[in-house]
Design an enzyme around this catalytic site. Structure first.
Site, PDB file in Angstrom:
ATOM      1  CE  LYS A  76      27.929  32.497  42.574  1.00 35.65           C
ATOM      2  NZ  LYS A  76      28.562  31.307  42.842  1.00 35.65           N
ATOM      3  CB  SER A 151      32.411  31.675  41.896  1.00 35.70           C
ATOM      4  OG  SER A 151      31.364  31.030  42.558  1.00 35.70           O
ATOM      5  CB  SER A 175      31.708  29.471  45.306  1.00 36.89           C
ATOM      6  OG  SER A 175      32.860  29.408  44.269  1.00 36.89           O
TER       7      SER A 175
HETATM    8  N1  GLN Z   1      37.350  28.105  43.233  1.00 41.04           N
HETATM    9  C1  GLN Z   1      36.824  26.931  42.447  1.00 41.04           C
HETATM   10  C2  GLN Z   1      36.944  27.036  40.965  1.00 41.04           C
HETATM   11  O1  GLN Z   1      37.162  28.135  40.491  1.00 41.04           O
HETATM   12  C3  GLN Z   1      35.357  26.690  42.951  1.00 41.04           C
HETATM   13  C4  GLN Z   1      34.377  27.632  42.624  1.00 41.04           C
HETATM   14  C5  GLN Z   1      33.145  27.234  42.923  1.00 41.04           C
HETATM   15  O2  GLN Z   1      32.734  26.746  44.034  1.00 41.04           O
HETATM   16  N2  GLN Z   1      31.903  27.902  42.171  1.00 41.04           N
HETATM   17  O3  GLN Z   1      36.274  26.149  40.419  1.00 41.04           O
END
Ligand code: GLN
Length: 496
Positions: A76, A151, A175
């Site tokens: 990532k 994400s 995410s």
């Molecule tokens: N969807 C959540 C957010 O937008 C979590 C994102 C994540 O886990 N990085 O913050």
């Protein structure tokens, strides 16, 4: 070969049926073919990748290798990797070349794994669909009209489309688990503090945690063996003895390998908000667990409905602080034209950050400001404790908790972009786990049919007690011995 497990790939490499260079080239070829459509990778560097593969082959020839030596993994783009462009999918870091390795990257380097490339993600990991990326969206390999989740959407699509053997992700509110559910693979968010955050670009530091994204629980165990471990460069890294996360897997066969396991089903996870077709898949998976010998216990997580509002106070607060370093001086994009220092800061940040990141910085700054700190930030911290307490109470009655990982299957690109709250609800079943610092994973549990007849994956979430990853992986593995959801791949891509 592309559907092989990490163990199988390791065996093929060890017995010299295939070299790391050959394996890496096979994946690179697949990436060349499919990435222009899927957009899972945002940075590739064939030269660096193949140099690592060559070095891995030399190690194998010398007999100095482990289970992941020579295996191509996708990283990532939130992890700094020395000499690699590391952008966090933001224009702010579009030209940033990391001068050092994140702990996770150096751990994989040390065992001789190959870095295949850096994957797309929501900007600074803020999102649930990968649509906030400066580098554009990522297509869900099961249905190109749909999002892969986020994400960690690039890693998710890369694993699902078999563009890599496995990948890394990070999970601040869901995410790893939500994209694992939407793309049909196994993903694990470890206990907070198990994997060092050193060199992992910070979003919300009290929640961020890196973890494996792979085809199976067994693959995740092999990845976690490399990722987990104490690192003095992260003050929240927990100093505890190294574990072998594969140690219990072999016993997960036979009649009732999970006899006596108590599975807690929180009533709040099967209430309003869960789509009916996902509920059906989860119920079938639970029935399978009963056959494996598990007992079902009804539990309650009464404060779960507060987890999203609490998260959207705390995560933006931490983000507003973490992202203050991107000012065009210390880090990040600098505007080309400005009249004074103030304007340089303003223009650089206005140009460098996307809309969602700006929204989070505004919310975070607001809840931390004088007069609002007590009303929002402090209150949210107090409720965070109550949410964690709910889990402590629940684990008095069960060994693991199960439920859906996401409320629905993959949604269409653009469907939720104009409604942030609808997007935030994607993490209804995952965020509380981060707030409590617990480990959670998602395993493929079946499919629903989309409107156009395409199967869409559903993930079963398994939540464990603190540092109980080994048991969670056993529980996931036992299920994967009697089901084959995790080996299925998008039909359209099978023969490519
Ligand atoms: N969807 C959540 C957010 O937008 C979590 C994102 C994540 O886990 N990085 O913050």
């Amino acid at each position: 070969m592309i559907n092989s497990s990490l163990k199988q790939l390791g065996q093929q490499l060890a017995s010299k049926q295939v070299s790391s260079v050959e394996l890496t080239q096979a994946y690179l070829q697949r990436v060349t073919q499919l990435n222009p459509t899927i957009n899972a990778f945002i940075t590739l560097d064939e030269e660096k990748t193949l140099a690592q593969a060559k070095a891995a082959d030399a190690r194998i020839a010398a007999g100095d290798f482990g289970p992941l030596t020579g295996i191509p993994l996708a990283q990532k783009d939130i992890f700094c990797a020395k000499g690699w462009r590391t952008t966090c999918s933001s224009k702010m870091l579009e030209k940033f070349i990391a001068p050092y390795d994140a702990h996770v990257i150096s751990q994989f380097d040390a065992v001789g794994a190959v870095n295949l490339g850096k994957t797309n993600m929501d900007e600074f990991a803020m999102g649930s669909s990968n649509e906030t990326s400066y580098f554009g969206g990522v297509k869900n390999p099961w249905d190109f009209d749909r999002v892969p989740g986020g994400s960690s959407g690039g890693s998710a699509a890369a694993v699902a489309a078999r563009l890599c053997a496995a990948a890394t992700g990070t999970d601040t509110g869901g995410s790893i688990r939500q994209p694992a559910s939407l793309c049909g693979f196994t993903g694990l968010k470890p206990t907070y503090g198990l994997v060092s955050r050193y060199g992992m670009i910070a979003f919300a530091s009290s929640l961020d945690q890196a973890g494996p994204m792979a085809k199976s629980a067994e693959d995740c165990a092999l990845m976690l063996n490399v990722m987990a471990g104490f690192d003095e460069r992260d003050s929240t890294s927990v100093n505890r003895e190294k574990e072998d996360y594969t140690r219990g897997l072999a016993a997960m066969t036979g009649e009732q390998p999970l006899k006596g396991l108590r599975i807690g089903l929180p009533k709040e996870y099967f209430a309003e908000g869960l789509s009916a077709d996902v509920a059906k898949v989860i119920e079938t998976a639970i029935a399978e667990y009963k056959k494996l010998g598990a007992e079902i216990v009804d539990i309650s997580l009464p404060n779960n409905n507060l987890s999203i509002p609490v998260y959207y106070v705390l995560a933006p607060a931490e983000a507003s602080s973490n992202l203050s370093r991107y000012d065009g001086v210390r880090y990040g994009h600098r505007a080309a034209e400005y009249n004074d220092l103030q304007e340089m800061y303003m223009k650089s940040r206005a140009e460098g950050f996307g809309a969602e990141v700006k929204r989070r910085i505004l919310i975070g700054t607001y809840v931390l400001s004088a007069g609002y700190y007590d009303a929002y930030y402090l209150k949210a911290q107090q409720i965070r404790r109550l949410i964690a307490q709910d889990f402590v109470e629940a684990f008095n009655h069960c060994d693991v908790i199960m439920g859906p990982a996401a409320p629905s299957t993959a949604f269409k690109a653009g469907e939720k972009t104009s409604d942030p709250v609808a997007m935030y609800l994607e993490d209804l079943y995952t965020i509380a786990v981060n707030l409590a610092g617990l480990p959670g994973m998602s395993v493929p549990a079946g499919f629903t049919q989309s409107g156009n007849g395409k199967p869409l994956p559903v993930g079963l979430q398994i939540i464990g007690n603190y540092f109980d990853e080994a048991r969670m992986l056993d529980v996931g593995h036992a299920y994967q011995q009697v089901t084959d959801w995790h080996t299925q791949m998008p039909v359209a891509l099978e023969n490519i």
